[in-house]
Design a protein around this motif. Structure first.
Motif, PDB file in Angstrom:
ATOM      1  N   SER A  51      38.217  50.500 113.368  1.00  0.00           N
ATOM      2  CA  SER A  51      38.552  49.153 112.878  1.00  0.00           C
ATOM      3  C   SER A  51      38.294  49.127 111.380  1.00  0.00           C
ATOM      4  N   TYR A  52      39.150  48.407 110.658  1.00  0.00           N
ATOM      5  CA  TYR A  52      38.957  48.402 109.216  1.00  0.00           C
ATOM      6  C   TYR A  52      39.741  47.285 108.535  1.00  0.00           C
ATOM      7  N   ALA A  53      39.136  46.781 107.475  1.00  0.00           N
ATOM      8  CA  ALA A  53      39.834  46.081 106.404  1.00  0.00           C
ATOM      9  C   ALA A  53      39.434  46.855 105.159  1.00  0.00           C
ATOM     10  N   VAL A  54      40.413  47.307 104.386  1.00  0.00           N
ATOM     11  CA  VAL A  54      40.146  48.214 103.278  1.00  0.00           C
ATOM     12  C   VAL A  54      40.813  47.690 102.014  1.00  0.00           C
ATOM     13  N   GLY A  55      40.068  47.725 100.904  1.00  0.00           N
ATOM     14  CA  GLY A  55      40.614  47.442  99.590  1.00  0.00           C
ATOM     15  C   GLY A  55      40.458  48.664  98.707  1.00  0.00           C
ATOM     16  N   VAL A  56      41.513  49.032  97.964  1.00  0.00           N
ATOM     17  CA  VAL A  56      41.524  50.278  97.202  1.00  0.00           C
ATOM     18  C   VAL A  56      42.021  50.022  95.781  1.00  0.00           C
ATOM     19  N   ILE A  57      41.316  50.611  94.794  1.00  0.00           N
ATOM     20  CA  ILE A  57      41.817  50.641  93.420  1.00  0.00           C
ATOM     21  C   ILE A  57      41.791  52.079  92.923  1.00  0.00           C
ATOM     22  N   CYS A  58      42.664  52.378  91.944  1.00  0.00           N
ATOM     23  CA  CYS A  58      42.808  53.746  91.448  1.00  0.00           C
ATOM     24  C   CYS A  58      42.947  53.710  89.927  1.00  0.00           C
ATOM     25  N   SER A  59      42.108  54.453  89.218  1.00  0.00           N
ATOM     26  CA  SER A  59      42.141  54.434  87.753  1.00  0.00           C
ATOM     27  C   SER A  59      43.413  55.056  87.193  1.00  0.00           C
ATOM     28  N   LYS A  60      44.115  55.876  87.995  1.00  0.00           N
ATOM     29  CA  LYS A  60      45.369  56.471  87.543  1.00  0.00           C
ATOM     30  C   LYS A  60      46.534  55.479  87.654  1.00  0.00           C
ATOM     31  N   GLU A  61      46.326  54.417  88.422  1.00  0.00           N
ATOM     32  CA  GLU A  61      47.309  53.322  88.515  1.00  0.00           C
ATOM     33  C   GLU A  61      46.528  52.017  88.347  1.00  0.00           C
ATOM     34  N   PRO A  62      46.080  51.749  87.123  1.00  0.00           N
ATOM     35  CA  PRO A  62      45.062  50.712  86.893  1.00  0.00           C
ATOM     36  C   PRO A  62      45.518  49.264  87.092  1.00  0.00           C
ATOM     37  N   GLY A  63      46.773  49.057  87.295  1.00  0.00           N
ATOM     38  CA  GLY A  63      47.245  47.687  87.481  1.00  0.00           C
ATOM     39  C   GLY A  63      47.552  47.341  88.919  1.00  0.00           C
ATOM     40  N   LYS A  64      47.023  48.118  89.865  1.00  0.00           N
ATOM     41  CA  LYS A  64      47.438  47.966  91.254  1.00  0.00           C
ATOM     42  C   LYS A  64      46.218  47.908  92.185  1.00  0.00           C
ATOM     43  N   LEU A  65      46.274  46.994  93.156  1.00  0.00           N
ATOM     44  CA  LEU A  65      45.264  46.895  94.215  1.00  0.00           C
ATOM     45  C   LEU A  65      45.994  47.024  95.543  1.00  0.00           C
TER      46      LEU A  65
ATOM     47  N   ILE B 282      37.335  45.100  92.825  1.00  0.00           N
ATOM     48  CA  ILE B 282      37.019  44.831  94.224  1.00  0.00           C
ATOM     49  C   ILE B 282      35.510  44.643  94.362  1.00  0.00           C
ATOM     50  N   GLY B 283      35.101  43.855  95.342  1.00  0.00           N
ATOM     51  CA  GLY B 283      33.684  43.620  95.601  1.00  0.00           C
ATOM     52  C   GLY B 283      33.393  43.619  97.088  1.00  0.00           C
ATOM     53  N   HIS B 284      32.097  43.760  97.434  1.00  0.00           N
ATOM     54  CA  HIS B 284      31.742  43.930  98.842  1.00  0.00           C
ATOM     55  C   HIS B 284      30.303  43.514  99.095  1.00  0.00           C
ATOM     56  N   THR B 285      30.067  42.863 100.221  1.00  0.00           N
ATOM     57  CA  THR B 285      28.718  42.688 100.759  1.00  0.00           C
ATOM     58  C   THR B 285      28.660  43.478 102.058  1.00  0.00           C
ATOM     59  N   ARG B 286      27.672  44.367 102.178  1.00  0.00           N
ATOM     60  CA  ARG B 286      27.611  45.313 103.305  1.00  0.00           C
ATOM     61  C   ARG B 286      26.549  44.919 104.320  1.00  0.00           C
ATOM     62  N   TRP B 287      26.870  45.070 105.585  1.00  0.00           N
ATOM     63  CA  TRP B 287      25.906  44.975 106.690  1.00  0.00           C
ATOM     64  C   TRP B 287      25.868  46.355 107.343  1.00  0.00           C
ATOM     65  N   ALA B 288      24.728  47.009 107.267  1.00  0.00           N
ATOM     66  CA  ALA B 288      24.642  48.434 107.595  1.00  0.00           C
ATOM     67  C   ALA B 288      25.038  48.738 109.033  1.00  0.00           C
ATOM     68  N   THR B 289      25.920  49.729 109.185  1.00  0.00           N
ATOM     69  CA  THR B 289      26.209  50.320 110.496  1.00  0.00           C
ATOM     70  C   THR B 289      25.926  51.819 110.466  1.00  0.00           C
ATOM     71  N   HIS B 290      26.367  52.505 109.399  1.00  0.00           N
ATOM     72  CA  HIS B 290      26.103  53.937 109.244  1.00  0.00           C
ATOM     73  C   HIS B 290      25.297  54.135 107.957  1.00  0.00           C
TER      74      HIS B 290
END
Length: 608
Positions: free
Chosen positions: A155-169, A69-77
């Protein structure tokens, strides 16, 4: 704001994530990062500043792996920094998250998680998400994400990866845009279509509270109650080249030059001589139009200025009361809305958070909503009762240009459509305006040919620290947009004023050398504006004047003059704004500003 990209496939993820993020730079950002799973371990590289900084860091510390996953951030907090950049990891390092939006209850969640022994390393609201997911994780990452999201407000759009389930996004959205790209044996998530367009044209458009689970075997869409969702594939028809500069130095200049075509495209099949106005699939009936007793036009920024022009035009042609509201203020003033109210929502991206909130407020009170947007499949387009697309094509520069002029065209079309249905104009009057509208693409080209006057004026005044824009009537609306463009791209303090307000305070600011841009295109107000111009020139102002061809006496009143082709007075904003855009561009270039990505600004404002 911000940009999310995710990838699952057989190729190395790093280069694909960075490429996708580069296509989302227009959204505005102050840091960037990626997280990639390799050998059941999550590796993160992130840093403050431009994407080039991330690329340099990755060249020094390359990451391997085919899911990330990748991200470009615009600061809010939290300030822009390496530490506050996304992705953010859980305390045990097994979960990594990217997030667009704002978690409204993050303080309470952070305090509760701290009481459970969790330690936080950033100032962001986002960091509560991976910590919360870790807390709920019991061997099923999808279940853990769903439980964590159920505790989150905002409000959110969220992407998550987990090393314990490495083939899943896993990903989910609410009020922030997210799409799923469907390639051949590879799959993507992204905040916007350009991020995946080099790899696929087939996408899913996620709705609020929809989850997506991606593996190498495919994509599964789930509702918040875990039921599988079937969704039509949306096929993108516009070219990836539409998002490239095409030989221009900046996207902003390219998009200014694309306006004649964009104006024509927005009118195509809708405005035809001798035929009624047709507005695509707008289903509002003649009887419903007659029953409307009030119109709100609600928008933000440049779109708000298009709405002000819309107010002038609709009130003049349809004789209906129109209020124009800034979306961020609208729902907090307890507006008077009922089933006889029409709201026109204007949003280039169709994802503007404040505008979307106003739309939902209106619908909750029984109003009908027409959306004007440039993005097919956007949230605003899906939630409105009717939608009218501005066929401007992709707009990459943060400062809006062609989106604005096509929004103006939609305002004229809606006004004529309503006048046609309420019989407030004769057919001859409607035809005359339509015929003038059809000349606008060619006349817009003529405006682009007047660069020399603008370049010379820009070279003389670009070091000034402030400017004033003056206009009366519909010219005042255009002056507001011209002033905003200067502020956005050149960082010069600029203000727009109604010409008649000069004597009520503003004239105290005029002194020798003050830069004034004066618009005097409206026939009934021309002489009054000439008087206003003389009021500032006698106090030493340097004035660039705008007027219609034939008003040569303007030359005696100003330092420089730019002429606009003759057309019906109400249509002149489409032509007048083009040289104002060019002026802002040339000033910014002279100052060495980052024209396409002005500081602190974002293309799509998806948080309130």
């Amino acid at each position: 704001m911000c940009g999310i990209v995710g990838f699952v496939g057989k190729k190395q993820a790093s280069s694909i994530l960075v490429e996708g993020l580069s296509k989302l730079e227009y959204r505005g950002y102050d840091s960037a990062g990626v997280a990639i799973i390799d050998n059941d371990h999550i590796n993160v590289v992130k840093c403050k500043g431009r994407l080039k900084n991330l690329e340099n860091k990755l060249s020094e510390h390359p990451l391997k792996g085919i899911l990330g996953i990748g991200h470009t951030r615009w600061a809010t907090h939290g300030k822009p920094s390496d530490l506050n950049a996304h992705p953010h990891n859980s305390q045990d390092g097994t979960i990594s998250v990217v997030h667009n939006g704002i978690i409204e209850n993050y303080v309470q969640l952070r305090e509760w998680l701290t009481s459970k022994g969790y330690k936080f390393v950033s100032e962001t609201d986002t960091e509560v998400i991976p910590q919360l997911i870790e807390y709920f994780y019991k061997g099923d990452i999808v279940e853990a994400v769903m439980r964590a999201i159920s505790k989150i407000k905002g409000s959110y759009a969220v992407g998550v990866i987990c090393s314990k389930e490495p083939g899943k996004l896993v990903a989910v959205r609410k009020d922030s845009p997210l799409i799923v790209g469907l390639g051949k044996d590879e799959y993507y998530i992204a905040s916007d279509i350009p991020a995946v367009l080099n790899h696929t044209r087939d996408i899913y458009l996620l709705n609020d509270n929809e989850f997506v689970v991606i593996t190498k075997d495919g994509v599964k869409l789930l509702s918040e109650d875990k039921k599988e969702i079937k969704k039509d594939v949306y096929h993108v028809t516009w070219s990836a080249n539409a998002a490239e500069k095409g030989g221009f130095d900046h996207f902003m200049m390219k998009e200014i030059h694309e306006q004649p075509k964009a104006i024509k495209d927005t009118m195509t099949s809708r405005i035809m001589p001798g035929k009624p106005i047709t507005l695509d699939d707008i289903k509002i009936t003649k009887e419903q139009i007659k029953n409307i007793d009030k119109i709100y036009i609600v928008a933000c920024g440049t779109a708000y200025h298009a709405g002000i022009v819309g107010k002038y035009v609709i009130e003049k042609l349809v004789r209906m009361p129109v209020e124009v509201d800034i979306a961020s203020e609208f729902r907090y003033r307890n507006p008077i809305i009922d089933e006889r109210t029409l709201m026109i929502i204007i949003s280039q991206s169709g994802e503007t958070a404040d505008t979307l909130a106003a739309l939902r407020e209106a619908k909750a009170h029984g109003a009908r909503v027409i959306a004007v947007t440039n993005v097919a499949g956007s949230t605003v387009s899906r939630e409105a009762d009717d939608v009218l697309y501005t066929w401007a094509g992709p707009e990459i520069a943060v400062a809006s240009t062609k989106a604005y002029t096509t929004q103006l065209i939609t305002m004229y079309m809606i006004a004529l459509f309503f006048a046609q249905n309420r019989n407030t104009l004769s057919q001859e009057e409607i035809e005359a305006i339509k015929n003038d509208m059809l000349t606008l693409p060619e006349k817009a080209k003529q405006m682009l040919e007047q660069k020399e006057v603008l370049q010379k004026f820009a070279s003389r005044i670009y070091m000034h620290k402030e400017m004033f824009f003056l206009g009366r009537g519909i010219d005042y609306a255009v002056a507001m947009e011209g002033s905003l463009k200067v502020k956005e791209v050149s960082y010069i303090h600029s203000e727009a004023y109604a010409g008649g307000e000069l004597k009520h305070g503003t004239i105290a600011l005029i002194e020798d050398g003050t830069v004034v841009i004066a618009l005097a295109t409206q026939t009934s107000l021309y002489q009054k504006m000439i008087s206003n111009i003389r009021e500032v020139t006698t106090r030493g102002a340097r004035v660039l004047g705008f007027t219609v061809e034939g008003n040569i006496d303007m030359e005696k009143a100003v330092d420089s003059v730019l002429y606009v082709p003759k057309v019906n007075d109400i249509l002149l904003p489409v032509l007048t704004v083009i040289p104002l855009q060019l002026l802002a561009y040339y000033i910014a270039v002279q100052k060495g500003c980052d024209v396409d990505k002005p500081r602190n600004l974002a293309k799509s404002v998806t948080v309130e």
